[in-house]
Design an enzyme around this catalytic site. Sequence first.
Site, PDB file in Angstrom:
ATOM      1  N   GLY A  69     117.767 151.739  37.312  1.00  0.00           N
ATOM      2  CA  GLY A  69     118.297 150.865  38.346  1.00  0.00           C
ATOM      3  C   GLY A  69     119.110 151.564  39.408  1.00  0.00           C
ATOM      4  O   GLY A  69     119.177 151.100  40.543  1.00  0.00           O
ATOM      5  N   HIS A 136     109.122 138.114  56.947  1.00  0.00           N
ATOM      6  CA  HIS A 136     108.284 138.861  57.878  1.00  0.00           C
ATOM      7  C   HIS A 136     109.062 139.937  58.625  1.00  0.00           C
ATOM      8  O   HIS A 136     110.232 139.772  58.974  1.00  0.00           O
ATOM      9  CB  HIS A 136     107.656 137.899  58.910  1.00  0.00           C
ATOM     10  CG  HIS A 136     108.677 137.218  59.774  1.00  0.00           C
ATOM     11  ND1 HIS A 136     109.148 137.751  60.953  1.00  0.00           N
ATOM     12  CD2 HIS A 136     109.340 136.043  59.607  1.00  0.00           C
ATOM     13  CE1 HIS A 136     110.034 136.954  61.490  1.00  0.00           C
ATOM     14  NE2 HIS A 136     110.189 135.900  60.700  1.00  0.00           N
ATOM     15  N   HIS A 145     117.417 148.786  46.279  1.00  0.00           N
ATOM     16  CA  HIS A 145     117.336 147.860  45.143  1.00  0.00           C
ATOM     17  C   HIS A 145     117.748 146.472  45.622  1.00  0.00           C
ATOM     18  O   HIS A 145     118.894 146.268  46.025  1.00  0.00           O
ATOM     19  CB  HIS A 145     118.257 148.326  44.013  1.00  0.00           C
ATOM     20  CG  HIS A 145     118.140 147.545  42.750  1.00  0.00           C
ATOM     21  ND1 HIS A 145     118.646 148.009  41.546  1.00  0.00           N
ATOM     22  CD2 HIS A 145     117.584 146.343  42.469  1.00  0.00           C
ATOM     23  CE1 HIS A 145     118.397 147.119  40.596  1.00  0.00           C
ATOM     24  NE2 HIS A 145     117.764 146.093  41.148  1.00  0.00           N
TER      25      HIS A 145
END
Length: 215
Positions: A69, A136, A145
């Site tokens: 992570g 978009h 992350h």
Amino acid sequence: MKIVVIGQGGHSKVVSDLIMSHPEMSIIAYLDDKYDYFVKREDIYLGPISAALKLAEYFIDIKFVIAIGSNVLRKRIVEELGLPNDMYSTIIHPSAIVSSSVKLGVGTVIMPYVVINADAEIGDHAIINTRSVVEHDCKIDNFTHLSPNSILAGAVQVNEGVHIGTSATIIPNVKINEWSVVGASATVINDLPADCTAVGTPAKISMKEGEKLVK
């Protein structure tokens, strides 16, 4: 496809499930520096992260994914191993909705129920976590992350190493600069400088550049 998972902590469990959601993929090894030497137990290889180079020489048809992570550690491992980009796998959960116009980098993982809409760009070794929405024209750089339920509205720019906390929201056209952290449930309405931590609604900088621990 044979997959080598680098890292064997909590995030690795999620990435393992992601891999197993694809019948054509199988995990052949876990590499983590908690192992002092390279062994094979049943059908799985186990060893330190440096064993990736040995596996890359031994197998001609494997791919790697870094299941850690920490953005800092993922970048460090990529730099230290020096593997070619085409040896990293990009893995998308079957439940994710990813527009055909999206550009995805190598080594990136897209978790369950993620939505990534038209003309978004996701860099290398990014984590787009469960139920995140990337609207978009967003541009998300390498080693980022997005935590579960984070929402990026249209044309948001997220630079290298940024961590977006759980359920955070970024309004349209905002830019978050390198290695900054957005706290859980924060709402970001203005650009953020590099190396800061921002929390709250609206998000305010709680820790400025130079105050953070060394990465």
